[in-house]
Design a protein around this motif. Structure first.
Motif, PDB file in Angstrom:
ATOM      1  N   TYR A 352      20.236  22.572  22.880  1.00  0.00           N
ATOM      2  CA  TYR A 352      20.608  21.241  22.406  1.00  0.00           C
ATOM      3  C   TYR A 352      21.204  21.351  21.004  1.00  0.00           C
ATOM      4  O   TYR A 352      20.776  22.175  20.211  1.00  0.00           O
ATOM      5  CB  TYR A 352      19.383  20.314  22.371  1.00  0.00           C
ATOM      6  CG  TYR A 352      18.730  20.146  23.721  1.00  0.00           C
ATOM      7  CD1 TYR A 352      19.168  19.173  24.616  1.00  0.00           C
ATOM      8  CD2 TYR A 352      17.679  20.979  24.118  1.00  0.00           C
ATOM      9  CE1 TYR A 352      18.582  19.024  25.867  1.00  0.00           C
ATOM     10  CE2 TYR A 352      17.082  20.835  25.362  1.00  0.00           C
ATOM     11  CZ  TYR A 352      17.534  19.861  26.225  1.00  0.00           C
ATOM     12  OH  TYR A 352      16.953  19.727  27.460  1.00  0.00           O
ATOM     13  N   ARG A 353      22.195  20.493  20.703  1.00  0.00           N
ATOM     14  CA  ARG A 353      22.924  20.587  19.452  1.00  0.00           C
ATOM     15  C   ARG A 353      22.544  19.414  18.544  1.00  0.00           C
ATOM     16  O   ARG A 353      22.881  18.263  18.841  1.00  0.00           O
ATOM     17  CB  ARG A 353      24.425  20.586  19.714  1.00  0.00           C
ATOM     18  CG  ARG A 353      24.892  21.748  20.571  1.00  0.00           C
ATOM     19  CD  ARG A 353      26.354  21.609  21.030  1.00  0.00           C
ATOM     20  NE  ARG A 353      27.263  21.459  19.911  1.00  0.00           N
ATOM     21  CZ  ARG A 353      27.950  20.358  19.661  1.00  0.00           C
ATOM     22  NH1 ARG A 353      27.825  19.284  20.420  1.00  0.00           N
ATOM     23  NH2 ARG A 353      28.774  20.301  18.623  1.00  0.00           N
ATOM     24  N   ASP A 359      22.286  14.420  21.398  1.00  0.00           N
ATOM     25  CA  ASP A 359      21.190  15.388  21.471  1.00  0.00           C
ATOM     26  C   ASP A 359      20.164  15.139  20.375  1.00  0.00           C
ATOM     27  O   ASP A 359      18.954  15.252  20.598  1.00  0.00           O
ATOM     28  CB  ASP A 359      21.726  16.821  21.322  1.00  0.00           C
ATOM     29  CG  ASP A 359      22.337  17.342  22.615  1.00  0.00           C
ATOM     30  OD1 ASP A 359      22.424  16.582  23.595  1.00  0.00           O
ATOM     31  OD2 ASP A 359      22.735  18.521  22.645  1.00  0.00           O
ATOM     32  N   TRP A 360      20.652  14.812  19.182  1.00  0.00           N
ATOM     33  CA  TRP A 360      19.766  14.618  18.027  1.00  0.00           C
ATOM     34  C   TRP A 360      18.702  13.570  18.321  1.00  0.00           C
ATOM     35  O   TRP A 360      17.552  13.706  17.924  1.00  0.00           O
ATOM     36  CB  TRP A 360      20.607  14.200  16.815  1.00  0.00           C
ATOM     37  CG  TRP A 360      19.811  13.905  15.589  1.00  0.00           C
ATOM     38  CD1 TRP A 360      19.330  14.801  14.681  1.00  0.00           C
ATOM     39  CD2 TRP A 360      19.377  12.622  15.130  1.00  0.00           C
ATOM     40  NE1 TRP A 360      18.637  14.157  13.685  1.00  0.00           N
ATOM     41  CE2 TRP A 360      18.642  12.818  13.943  1.00  0.00           C
ATOM     42  CE3 TRP A 360      19.542  11.312  15.613  1.00  0.00           C
ATOM     43  CZ2 TRP A 360      18.077  11.766  13.221  1.00  0.00           C
ATOM     44  CZ3 TRP A 360      18.977  10.265  14.902  1.00  0.00           C
ATOM     45  CH2 TRP A 360      18.257  10.504  13.726  1.00  0.00           C
ATOM     46  N   ALA A 363      15.351  12.168  23.925  1.00  0.00           N
ATOM     47  CA  ALA A 363      13.902  12.369  24.019  1.00  0.00           C
ATOM     48  C   ALA A 363      13.538  13.818  24.321  1.00  0.00           C
ATOM     49  O   ALA A 363      12.595  14.358  23.723  1.00  0.00           O
ATOM     50  CB  ALA A 363      13.317  11.444  25.096  1.00  0.00           C
ATOM     51  N   ILE A 364      14.248  14.470  25.221  1.00  0.00           N
ATOM     52  CA  ILE A 364      13.807  15.781  25.692  1.00  0.00           C
ATOM     53  C   ILE A 364      13.745  16.835  24.586  1.00  0.00           C
ATOM     54  O   ILE A 364      12.705  17.474  24.402  1.00  0.00           O
ATOM     55  CB  ILE A 364      14.652  16.249  26.887  1.00  0.00           C
ATOM     56  CG1 ILE A 364      14.367  15.359  28.109  1.00  0.00           C
ATOM     57  CG2 ILE A 364      14.350  17.716  27.232  1.00  0.00           C
ATOM     58  CD1 ILE A 364      15.191  15.696  29.337  1.00  0.00           C
ATOM     59  N   PRO A 365      14.815  17.089  23.817  1.00  0.00           N
ATOM     60  CA  PRO A 365      14.695  18.130  22.786  1.00  0.00           C
ATOM     61  C   PRO A 365      13.647  17.816  21.740  1.00  0.00           C
ATOM     62  O   PRO A 365      12.965  18.721  21.236  1.00  0.00           O
ATOM     63  CB  PRO A 365      16.097  18.205  22.171  1.00  0.00           C
ATOM     64  CG  PRO A 365      16.758  16.928  22.536  1.00  0.00           C
ATOM     65  CD  PRO A 365      16.187  16.544  23.861  1.00  0.00           C
ATOM     66  N   ASN A 366      13.481  16.539  21.409  1.00  0.00           N
ATOM     67  CA  ASN A 366      12.466  16.184  20.427  1.00  0.00           C
ATOM     68  C   ASN A 366      11.060  16.349  20.998  1.00  0.00           C
ATOM     69  O   ASN A 366      10.145  16.773  20.284  1.00  0.00           O
ATOM     70  CB  ASN A 366      12.717  14.759  19.924  1.00  0.00           C
ATOM     71  CG  ASN A 366      13.936  14.686  19.008  1.00  0.00           C
ATOM     72  OD1 ASN A 366      13.919  15.203  17.899  1.00  0.00           O
ATOM     73  ND2 ASN A 366      15.007  14.077  19.488  1.00  0.00           N
ATOM     74  N   ALA A 367      10.882  16.063  22.276  1.00  0.00           N
ATOM     75  CA  ALA A 367       9.587  16.326  22.920  1.00  0.00           C
ATOM     76  C   ALA A 367       9.296  17.822  22.948  1.00  0.00           C
ATOM     77  O   ALA A 367       8.137  18.250  22.817  1.00  0.00           O
ATOM     78  CB  ALA A 367       9.575  15.753  24.333  1.00  0.00           C
ATOM     79  N   LEU A 368      10.332  18.634  23.103  1.00  0.00           N
ATOM     80  CA  LEU A 368      10.147  20.089  23.086  1.00  0.00           C
ATOM     81  C   LEU A 368       9.726  20.573  21.700  1.00  0.00           C
ATOM     82  O   LEU A 368       8.867  21.461  21.579  1.00  0.00           O
ATOM     83  CB  LEU A 368      11.439  20.782  23.521  1.00  0.00           C
ATOM     84  CG  LEU A 368      11.871  20.572  24.972  1.00  0.00           C
ATOM     85  CD1 LEU A 368      13.223  21.231  25.230  1.00  0.00           C
ATOM     86  CD2 LEU A 368      10.832  21.103  25.953  1.00  0.00           C
TER      87      LEU A 368
END
Length: 455
Positions: A352-353, A359-360, A363-368
């Motif tokens: 994710y960028r 992306d910023w 939900a998904i990258p932040n949950a990761l």
């Protein structure tokens, strides 16, 4: 100017985000893309907005491709059926309850304050500023007291009349005397309002009503602002979270639901159920699942000893064939294989960028990021929130969520004083009638609500 603050309100400005959102959902929108380009090229005005609105609705109702590998229900009942479910129901011992809930509130407020000044900054910019201002390695709240050249290089200021939530001052610690008003704290307080007024059987409409009565429209962002507009036009949940809302899988619901984990500590299924009822007001699919996962993670951290158990229990509350479950499974496997924090952080940044606004705030990258902090740092409050912020992406949201998890896991007495003493222990919000509540009082009120859920 007022017009410049009306972000996310023009449908023509949301077309690009809707295209990305539909692609993530696997929708067949290719035939509509030439129309999107034509509308983007039109002169601003009523006709452009009319056509943009029609296009958004058409795109979000396009069928999902037959080969799309995920199954992602939207109704709360269907979500529960698609999840593994959990039988864990272990109330926090009465003698521990106050300390844990106080840890959750302080943990969230402190983690949020740590991340607010650098919200929107990349991890490289954060690291650069901290190094050049003599604050790296980061050990406590960030301040702005540094050389003029460094301030100019990184765009550091102390006052901004245009900043959100009528704060006026930028939230460097040298500008703060209490925890500041912020959306990450507003929604936690708002959930208290919902439970105090509607009880544990609250509905999504009760949540929406609390927004309209208790929260200024301009104190909402992205998905929540679109949902607010929908509600004011008579569109009720769950349609309010989907209609012309390209931000429906963004982080908004994930930051709204910590309170449900607090009051259902030890019962992740109940926490997730309440989170779902809240989340569908402004989100759908993985935006909702991330909220359920977060509330369940907090509820599990209150009673289970090992961070991997918190994650495993929380994952049981979300659909097994969802994108979020898939990504969490990969991260958990990476951790089990012995990956370092650095390796896990790089894996998230590789997929994710953060420089892409979608992306910023997704939900998904932040949950990761939250999950990686939990797995690697567990009950070490300081390390957990510091790494949540240094990783970039949505710094104040992730600092706050990780702060809740680590805070409820370790309890207030194990949160170092450096996070407590620089500010008065007052929770501030813009929620009507809930604007300034001392931590001691808000903990007592949280305990009172939690006791209504106990058998």
């Amino acid at each position: 100017m007022l017009k410049e603050k009306m972000l996310w309100m023009k449908d023509s400005g949301n077309i690009g985000d809707e295209i990305r959102q539909c692609r993530d959902e696997g929708r067949q929108i290719e035939a509509l893309l030439p129309r999107a380009e034509k509308i983007a090229a039109m002169e601003d005005g009523e006709e452009k907005e009319k056509q943009a609105r029609e296009l958004l609705l058409e795109m979000e109702n396009c069928p999902v491709k037959a080969m799309f590998p995920y199954e992602e229900p939207e109704a709360c009942e269907d979500i529960r059926k698609a999840a593994q479910g959990s039988s864990l129901c272990r109330p926090v011992p009465e003698e521990e309850l106050e300390n844990r809930l106080k840890g959750a509130w302080i943990g969230r407020a402190s983690g949020c304050l740590l991340g607010i000044p650098v919200e929107g900054w990349s991890r490289d910019k954060i690291r650069g500023f901290l190094e050049e201002s003599g604050q790296y390695p980061l050990r406590s709240y960030m301040h702005s007291e540094t050389d003029v050249e460094i301030r100019e290089k990184y765009g550091v200021t102390d006052r901004d009349p245009g900043t959100a939530y009528d704060r006026q001052k930028i939230c460097w610690i040298n500008n703060m005397d209490t925890y500041p008003v912020d959306d990450d704290m507003n929604y936690t307080v708002l959930a208290l309002r919902v439970l105090e007024r509607a009880g544990s059987g609250f509905t999504s409409e009760d949540v929406a009503e609390s927004w309209l009565f208790g929260l200024p429209a301009f104190h909402t962002c992205t998905a929540e602002r679109v949902a607010y507009r929908n509600l004011m036009h008579g569109v009720l949940p769950p349609e309010s979270g989907r209609l012309a809302n390209p931000f429906r899988e963004w982080i908004g619901a994930q930051i709204r639901v910590d309170f449900y984990g607090y009051i259902a500590a030890g019962n992740p299924a109940l926490a997730a159920d309440m989170a779902c009822r809240d989340a569908v007001v402004a989100q759908s699919k993985n935006g909702v699942y991330a909220a359920m996962y977060t509330a369940a993670l907090i509820a599990s951290a209150a009673v289970l000893p090992r961070p991997c158990e918190w994650v495993e229990e929380a994952m049981k509350q979300i659909p097994l064939k969802s994108r979020l479950y898939h990504e969490l499974s990969l991260l958990l496997s990476q951790w089990r294989d012995g990956a370092s924090w650095e390796a896990m952080e790089e894996a998230i940044h590789g997929k994710y960028r953060e420089e892409d606004h979608f992306d910023w705030c997704l939900a998904i990258p932040n949950a990761l990021i939250v999950t990686a902090c939990v797995l690697c740092f567990g009950q070490d409050y300081s390390e957990a929130v510091i790494h949540a912020v240094l990783t970039g992406f949505d710094t104040d949201c992730n600092g706050a969520t990780v702060g809740s998890i680590a805070g409820i896991a370790c309890g207030a007495d194990k949160i170092p004083d450096k996070w407590k003493t620089p500010v008065q222990q007052i929770i501030c919000s813009s929620v009507n009638s809930y604007t300034r509540i001392p931590v001691e009082e808000i903990v007592k009120r949280t305990i009172a609500v939690s006791r209504t859920l106990r058998p």
